[in-house]
Write a protein that holds these residues in place. Structure first.
Motif, PDB file in Angstrom:
ATOM      1  N   ALA A 288       0.806  -1.221   0.000  1.00 12.36           N
ATOM      2  CA  ALA A 288       0.000   0.000   0.000  1.00 12.36           C
ATOM      3  C   ALA A 288       0.837   1.268   0.000  1.00 12.36           C
ATOM      4  O   ALA A 288       0.448   2.274  -0.602  1.00 12.36           O
ATOM      5  CB  ALA A 288      -0.926  -0.004   1.210  1.00 12.36           C
ATOM      6  N   LEU A 289       1.996   1.248   0.676  1.00 12.30           N
ATOM      7  CA  LEU A 289       2.747   2.475   0.910  1.00 12.30           C
ATOM      8  C   LEU A 289       4.047   2.602   0.133  1.00 12.30           C
ATOM      9  O   LEU A 289       4.520   3.719  -0.098  1.00 12.30           O
ATOM     10  CB  LEU A 289       3.053   2.605   2.415  1.00 12.30           C
ATOM     11  CG  LEU A 289       1.840   2.666   3.354  1.00 12.30           C
ATOM     12  CD1 LEU A 289       2.313   2.825   4.804  1.00 12.30           C
ATOM     13  CD2 LEU A 289       0.908   3.814   2.978  1.00 12.30           C
ATOM     14  N   GLU A 290       4.654   1.467  -0.241  1.00 13.14           N
ATOM     15  CA  GLU A 290       5.955   1.544  -0.900  1.00 13.14           C
ATOM     16  C   GLU A 290       5.832   1.538  -2.417  1.00 13.14           C
ATOM     17  O   GLU A 290       4.884   0.987  -2.972  1.00 13.14           O
ATOM     18  CB  GLU A 290       6.839   0.378  -0.436  1.00 13.14           C
ATOM     19  CG  GLU A 290       7.166   0.416   1.048  1.00 13.14           C
ATOM     20  CD  GLU A 290       8.089  -0.706   1.469  1.00 13.14           C
ATOM     21  OE1 GLU A 290       8.653  -1.377   0.573  1.00 13.14           O
ATOM     22  OE2 GLU A 290       8.252  -0.909   2.686  1.00 13.14           O
ATOM     23  N   LYS A 291       6.812   2.162  -3.063  1.00 12.81           N
ATOM     24  CA  LYS A 291       6.827   2.208  -4.522  1.00 12.81           C
ATOM     25  C   LYS A 291       7.053   0.802  -5.075  1.00 12.81           C
ATOM     26  O   LYS A 291       7.950   0.090  -4.636  1.00 12.81           O
ATOM     27  CB  LYS A 291       7.952   3.142  -4.992  1.00 12.81           C
ATOM     28  CG  LYS A 291       7.987   3.350  -6.500  1.00 12.81           C
ATOM     29  CD  LYS A 291       9.092   4.310  -6.872  1.00 12.81           C
ATOM     30  CE  LYS A 291       9.160   4.503  -8.381  1.00 12.81           C
ATOM     31  NZ  LYS A 291      10.254   5.427  -8.779  1.00 12.81           N
ATOM     32  N   PRO A 292       6.228   0.368  -6.005  1.00 14.75           N
ATOM     33  CA  PRO A 292       6.383  -0.988  -6.540  1.00 14.75           C
ATOM     34  C   PRO A 292       7.647  -1.117  -7.382  1.00 14.75           C
ATOM     35  O   PRO A 292       8.171  -0.125  -7.886  1.00 14.75           O
ATOM     36  CB  PRO A 292       5.126  -1.172  -7.398  1.00 14.75           C
ATOM     37  CG  PRO A 292       4.745   0.212  -7.800  1.00 14.75           C
ATOM     38  CD  PRO A 292       5.108   1.086  -6.632  1.00 14.75           C
ATOM     39  N   SER A 293       8.127  -2.339  -7.544  1.00 15.33           N
ATOM     40  CA  SER A 293       9.268  -2.588  -8.416  1.00 15.33           C
ATOM     41  C   SER A 293       8.864  -2.291  -9.856  1.00 15.33           C
ATOM     42  O   SER A 293       7.673  -2.178 -10.169  1.00 15.33           O
ATOM     43  CB  SER A 293       9.712  -4.043  -8.296  1.00 15.33           C
ATOM     44  OG  SER A 293       8.687  -4.903  -8.785  1.00 15.33           O
TER      45      SER A 293
END
Length: 496
Positions: A288-293
């Motif tokens: 939800a919070l971190e930038k996806p790869s």
């Protein structure tokens, strides 16, 4: 099979031969008494052939070298939720069928399918025929929502939907309406995720599984593009496992819809929670919070379907279509949480949210039912009152699985629970609480009764004929099996 086997000691047999050779009256007049006091083969009956039933049988057979175990099943086919509950795209979970098959083929185990206990034969008749009876028949009913509109077309229980795509005969004619772009699943457990995953999985992947042909065709023409999974509490109270969540996050062709505001500040909260809950919440926070790869971002951009979690929402009404003939949406009460930890409760705020949808699936839990008026039963919990599997106030009667503890846990939970029940019985056989000095005939005493009642019993070798037909039919289209849905066809194949 199921007949009484006498177990005499060597010295007893020598005494008998010696007296007989001298034509002593003790032999001629006391033979009946001698036989009546000889220990007989313990006859054990298990009602239900799902994981709970088979694991109970395995443990009993392994640790008692004389016992005869008969397993009764209302359907002509065995394995319960392994066959009808496990998602078709989880074939590895179904591998337990191999060990269950070995158990059923044991010389001291018999399978009697197509017999409904409580209808074809009573619990009291089983208790007269067997030294011990184990109830392992699972949870066959659904918990109801108790809200207006829940009986409208378009609203189904997750249980019946799972039965529909898994080939449960009673659900074969469900015909869910998949013409709406949005579906709502009420519940946030593993079953809810299974249902969402099947709705959103590409038919090209599903066609290699044992999903039924008619449900595969319906899903291939489905218009569902978005699935919301609704929970009355928050992220720390979801009931699914990390394995199921990870599979959902990585589902090809889909992207998750997770609101960052639902997860902000949770990292500090989960520092001291148990490790499984901590790892699960960390995965939710990351998604939800971190930038996806780069790879993940590219997949999400090209995704044509999506799923999301809605927290702090409770269903209060199914909204009808303009003509009032089908479901067109659902109204949710917005909640806030009071308390802490697992005991936190959801309290309505007075606010509401409406979701437009044509398919609503209730995944709020299953419920067991009593199979006899005399059976001690907790109707509110849907369980049989027991201590370590021993049914309260009924010596010789036991329970295992969901009817014992409620519809919770995974197969490994059921295995351990069933072993506990089996161990309780073994202790009672050893201590004499279950009296095996009295002869019990087992199935033999019921065979004629069942025939008179028009019941066609299906043996395990009969089931293997059904199994061979299913796997052959599946092999023709590149599937592990094509399940037969018609009970009459099953019986006909079993009779060949």
């Amino acid at each position: 099979m199921g007949a009484c086997r006498w177990t005499w000691g060597v010295s007893s047999w020598r005494t008998f031969r010696s007296l007989a050779a001298r034509r002593q009256p003790a032999v001629l007049l006391g033979l009946g008494k001698l036989l009546s006091t000889a220990p007989s083969t313990p006859q054990v009956c298990i009602v239900g052939s799902g994981p709970a039933g088979f694991y109970t049988a395995q443990h009993i057979l392994k640790h008692h070298k004389q016992v005869q175990v008969d397993i009764y099943e209302k359907l002509p086919v065995p394995f319960g939720l392994v066959r009808f509950g496990v998602a078709p795209d989880h074939p590895e979970v179904k591998n337990v069928i191999n060990s269950f098959t070995q158990t059923a083929r044991s010389g001291r185990c018999a399978f009697y399918g197509n017999i409904t206990v409580g209808k074809d034969v009573t619990l009291e008749e089983l208790q007269r025929a067997y030294h011990a009876v184990v109830l392992s028949y699972g949870a066959e009913d659904n918990r109801v929502l108790g809200i207006p509109g829940e009986n409208l077309p378009g609203v189904h229980s997750a249980r019946t939907f799972v039965g529909w795509y898994n080939g449960l005969p009673e659900n074969q004619n469900l015909e869910p309406d998949l013409s709406s772009e949005t579906a709502v699943i009420l519940g946030q457990g593993n079953v809810a995720l299974d249902v969402a995953r099947i709705l959103l999985t590409s038919p090209d992947l599903l066609k290699k599984t044992d999903i039924t042909a008619h449900s595969l065709e319906a899903i291939a023409h489905s218009k569902v593009k978005r699935v919301w999974l609704v929970g009355r509490r928050g992220p720390l109270q979801v009931a699914f496992t990390i394995k199921e969540l990870r599979e959902m996050i990585n589902l090809p062709g889909t992207k998750p819809l997770l609101y960052p505001s639902d997860f902000e500040g949770l990292r500090d909260v989960i520092k001291d929670v148990p490790r499984p809950r901590k790892r699960l919440t960390e995965l939710l926070i990351k998604s939800a919070l971190e930038k996806p790869s780069e790879k993940e971002a590219a997949r999400w951009v090209s995704a044509t379907r999506e799923w999301g979690l809605k927290f702090l929402r409770s269903p209060i009404e199914v909204l009808p279509s303009a003509n009032g003939k089908q479901a067109a949406g659902i109204r949710l009460a917005v909640n806030r949480l009071e308390g802490s930890g697992e005991s936190v409760v959801a309290v309505p705020t007075g606010e509401f949210e409406d979701i437009e949808c044509g398919l609503i699936l209730s995944s709020i839990g299953y419920k067991s039912l009593p199979i006899a008026p005399s059976l001690p039963f907790d109707a509110e919990q849907g369980t049989i009152p027991n201590s370590m599997g021993r049914v309260h106030k009924v010596p010789g009667l036991y329970c295992s699985g969901w009817v014992k503890r409620g519809p919770t846990g995974v197969i490994i939970t059921t295995m351990n629970d069933s072993f506990d029940t089996a161990q309780s019985m073994l202790e009672d056989l050893s201590s004499g609480v279950v009296d095996t000095s009295v002869h019990k005939p087992g199935f033999q005493s019921l065979r004629e009764t069942l025939q008179q009642r028009g019941v066609r019993c299906v043996s395990f070798s009969d089931w293997e004929k059904i199994n061979a037909a299913e796997t052959a039919k599946g092999g023709e289209v590149g599937k592990p099996r094509e399940k037969i849905l018609d009970l009459e066809v099953m019986i006909r194949l079993a009779s060949q």
